[in-house]
Scaffold this motif. Structure first.
Motif, PDB file in Angstrom:
ATOM      1  N   VAL A 124     -12.884 -45.231  28.509  1.00  0.00           N
ATOM      2  CA  VAL A 124     -12.456 -43.966  29.096  1.00  0.00           C
ATOM      3  C   VAL A 124     -13.604 -43.393  29.914  1.00  0.00           C
ATOM      4  O   VAL A 124     -14.752 -43.842  29.829  1.00  0.00           O
ATOM      5  CB  VAL A 124     -12.036 -42.939  28.007  1.00  0.00           C
ATOM      6  N   LEU A 125     -13.288 -42.389  30.714  1.00  0.00           N
ATOM      7  CA  LEU A 125     -14.294 -41.643  31.465  1.00  0.00           C
ATOM      8  C   LEU A 125     -14.301 -40.221  30.927  1.00  0.00           C
ATOM      9  O   LEU A 125     -13.258 -39.572  30.862  1.00  0.00           O
ATOM     10  CB  LEU A 125     -13.956 -41.648  32.955  1.00  0.00           C
ATOM     11  N   VAL A 126     -15.466 -39.756  30.510  1.00  0.00           N
ATOM     12  CA  VAL A 126     -15.605 -38.414  29.941  1.00  0.00           C
ATOM     13  C   VAL A 126     -16.218 -37.490  30.984  1.00  0.00           C
ATOM     14  O   VAL A 126     -17.275 -37.793  31.551  1.00  0.00           O
ATOM     15  CB  VAL A 126     -16.472 -38.430  28.668  1.00  0.00           C
ATOM     16  N   HIS A 127     -15.557 -36.375  31.246  1.00  0.00           N
ATOM     17  CA  HIS A 127     -16.035 -35.391  32.203  1.00  0.00           C
ATOM     18  C   HIS A 127     -16.559 -34.165  31.458  1.00  0.00           C
ATOM     19  O   HIS A 127     -15.890 -33.635  30.558  1.00  0.00           O
ATOM     20  CB  HIS A 127     -14.915 -34.949  33.143  1.00  0.00           C
ATOM     21  N   PHE A 133     -19.364 -39.650  32.594  1.00  0.00           N
ATOM     22  CA  PHE A 133     -19.991 -40.857  32.076  1.00  0.00           C
ATOM     23  C   PHE A 133     -18.942 -41.702  31.362  1.00  0.00           C
ATOM     24  O   PHE A 133     -17.875 -41.226  30.981  1.00  0.00           O
ATOM     25  CB  PHE A 133     -21.143 -40.518  31.121  1.00  0.00           C
ATOM     26  N   ASP A 134     -19.267 -42.996  31.177  1.00  0.00           N
ATOM     27  CA  ASP A 134     -18.370 -43.932  30.505  1.00  0.00           C
ATOM     28  C   ASP A 134     -18.490 -43.799  28.995  1.00  0.00           C
ATOM     29  O   ASP A 134     -19.563 -43.516  28.451  1.00  0.00           O
ATOM     30  CB  ASP A 134     -18.696 -45.371  30.908  1.00  0.00           C
ATOM     31  N   GLN A 151     -24.302 -40.801  26.032  1.00  0.00           N
ATOM     32  CA  GLN A 151     -24.577 -39.430  26.451  1.00  0.00           C
ATOM     33  C   GLN A 151     -24.672 -38.507  25.233  1.00  0.00           C
ATOM     34  O   GLN A 151     -23.935 -38.674  24.263  1.00  0.00           O
ATOM     35  CB  GLN A 151     -23.473 -38.943  27.383  1.00  0.00           C
ATOM     36  N   LEU A 152     -25.566 -37.542  25.284  1.00  0.00           N
ATOM     37  CA  LEU A 152     -25.693 -36.572  24.195  1.00  0.00           C
ATOM     38  C   LEU A 152     -24.712 -35.429  24.419  1.00  0.00           C
ATOM     39  O   LEU A 152     -24.724 -34.763  25.453  1.00  0.00           O
ATOM     40  CB  LEU A 152     -27.116 -36.015  24.137  1.00  0.00           C
ATOM     41  N   LEU A 153     -23.834 -35.222  23.430  1.00  0.00           N
ATOM     42  CA  LEU A 153     -22.859 -34.142  23.486  1.00  0.00           C
ATOM     43  C   LEU A 153     -23.143 -33.149  22.363  1.00  0.00           C
ATOM     44  O   LEU A 153     -23.640 -33.525  21.303  1.00  0.00           O
ATOM     45  CB  LEU A 153     -21.433 -34.684  23.349  1.00  0.00           C
ATOM     46  N   VAL A 159     -14.752 -31.115  26.699  1.00  0.00           N
ATOM     47  CA  VAL A 159     -14.808 -32.299  27.548  1.00  0.00           C
ATOM     48  C   VAL A 159     -13.397 -32.620  28.040  1.00  0.00           C
ATOM     49  O   VAL A 159     -12.412 -32.138  27.490  1.00  0.00           O
ATOM     50  CB  VAL A 159     -15.393 -33.519  26.803  1.00  0.00           C
ATOM     51  N   ARG A 160     -13.328 -33.451  29.081  1.00  0.00           N
ATOM     52  CA  ARG A 160     -12.068 -34.015  29.540  1.00  0.00           C
ATOM     53  C   ARG A 160     -12.195 -35.526  29.456  1.00  0.00           C
ATOM     54  O   ARG A 160     -13.172 -36.096  29.946  1.00  0.00           O
ATOM     55  CB  ARG A 160     -11.746 -33.575  30.965  1.00  0.00           C
ATOM     56  N   ILE A 161     -11.222 -36.164  28.809  1.00  0.00           N
ATOM     57  CA  ILE A 161     -11.250 -37.614  28.596  1.00  0.00           C
ATOM     58  C   ILE A 161     -10.155 -38.237  29.447  1.00  0.00           C
ATOM     59  O   ILE A 161      -8.980 -37.896  29.309  1.00  0.00           O
ATOM     60  CB  ILE A 161     -11.036 -37.954  27.106  1.00  0.00           C
ATOM     61  N   ALA A 162     -10.552 -39.143  30.332  1.00  0.00           N
ATOM     62  CA  ALA A 162      -9.603 -39.716  31.296  1.00  0.00           C
ATOM     63  C   ALA A 162      -9.465 -41.221  31.113  1.00  0.00           C
ATOM     64  O   ALA A 162     -10.448 -41.940  30.894  1.00  0.00           O
ATOM     65  CB  ALA A 162     -10.072 -39.409  32.720  1.00  0.00           C
ATOM     66  N   ALA A 163      -8.212 -41.679  31.197  1.00  0.00           N
ATOM     67  CA  ALA A 163      -7.897 -43.106  31.175  1.00  0.00           C
ATOM     68  C   ALA A 163      -6.479 -43.255  31.697  1.00  0.00           C
ATOM     69  O   ALA A 163      -5.652 -42.356  31.508  1.00  0.00           O
ATOM     70  CB  ALA A 163      -8.010 -43.686  29.767  1.00  0.00           C
TER      71      ALA A 163
END
Length: 213
Positions: A124-127, A133-134, A151-153, A159-163
């Motif tokens: 997925v791609l996290v915004h 980032f992947d 990535q440090l969250l 966040v927005r998770i895209a796929a």
């Protein structure tokens, strides 16, 4: 309150699982979600009725072309089953071993019940506000997911998770970080999936041909 348990009732065995099972007491269960695990992946189903010898389920897509499956209940119990009939989005299975119907109905467990979770793994791609980032989803439920990334969250970060296909045409879901353990994060979705949406997403990610047209 568990609707499925409270609405269970003993009735005459139907002929859907074969003549050799007609003498077995049968319980009817309403809206009891479970998952069928096969060589093609993990798929959502709803148990319709069960006896000591078999079970019938409703699916949200075609059944994978396998004979042997494992039926996983949300509380952790697992039953080996084999498919004996199917029509449209319904199927009947026999248990490899005799089961205690009452235990299956009540999902007797030493652990608290939790929502259905599938062991799906996909990129997925996290915004975030600071960039994109992947990441990789390692398991998924109607309410959230576990992801792994470098990535440090922060806890409670939005966040927005895209796929592709993750949430209709938009292809993304909004979520909030709830826990962190090294490179793993648990997120909860702002808008949860319905059971049907969750089932069809699982099929799309693992075996899209099951969705037909």
């Amino acid at each position: 309150m568990d609707i499925a348990t409270n609405t269970a009732r003993l009735e005459e065995a139907s002929d859907t699982l074969g003549a050799d099972q007609r003498a077995a007491p049968r319980f009817t269960l309403l809206i009891r979600a479970a998952k069928l695990v096969s060589a093609q992946g993990e798929f959502v189903c709803v148990i319709r009725d069960v006896s000591e010898t078999g079970v019938s389920v409703r699916l949200f897509h075609a059944l994978p072309s396998c004979k042997d499956y494992a039926l996983h209940m949300p509380a952790g119990a697992t039953y080996e089953v084999s498919c004996v009939w199917q029509r449209e989005n319904e199927a009947g299975f026999t248990f490899a071993h005799s089961v205690q119907v009452g235990q299956l109905v009540n999902e007797a467990s030493d652990y608290p019940k939790r929502g259905l979770r599938l062991g799906l793994c996909f990129p997925v791609l996290v915004h975030t506000l600071s960039g994109s980032f992947d990441a990789v989803v390692e398991n998924l439920s109607q309410q959230g997911a576990r992801i792994t990334c470098d990535q440090l969250l922060a806890i409670d970060q939005n966040v927005r998770i895209a796929a592709p296909g993750l949430s209709g045409k938009t292809g993304e879901v909004r979520a909030k970080v709830r826990w962190r353990r090294e490179r793993q994060y648990g997120v909860v979705f702002d808008d949860t999936f319905t059971l049907g949406e969750f089932a069809r997403l699982a099929a799309q990610l693992q075996a899209p041909a099951l969705l037909g047209e």
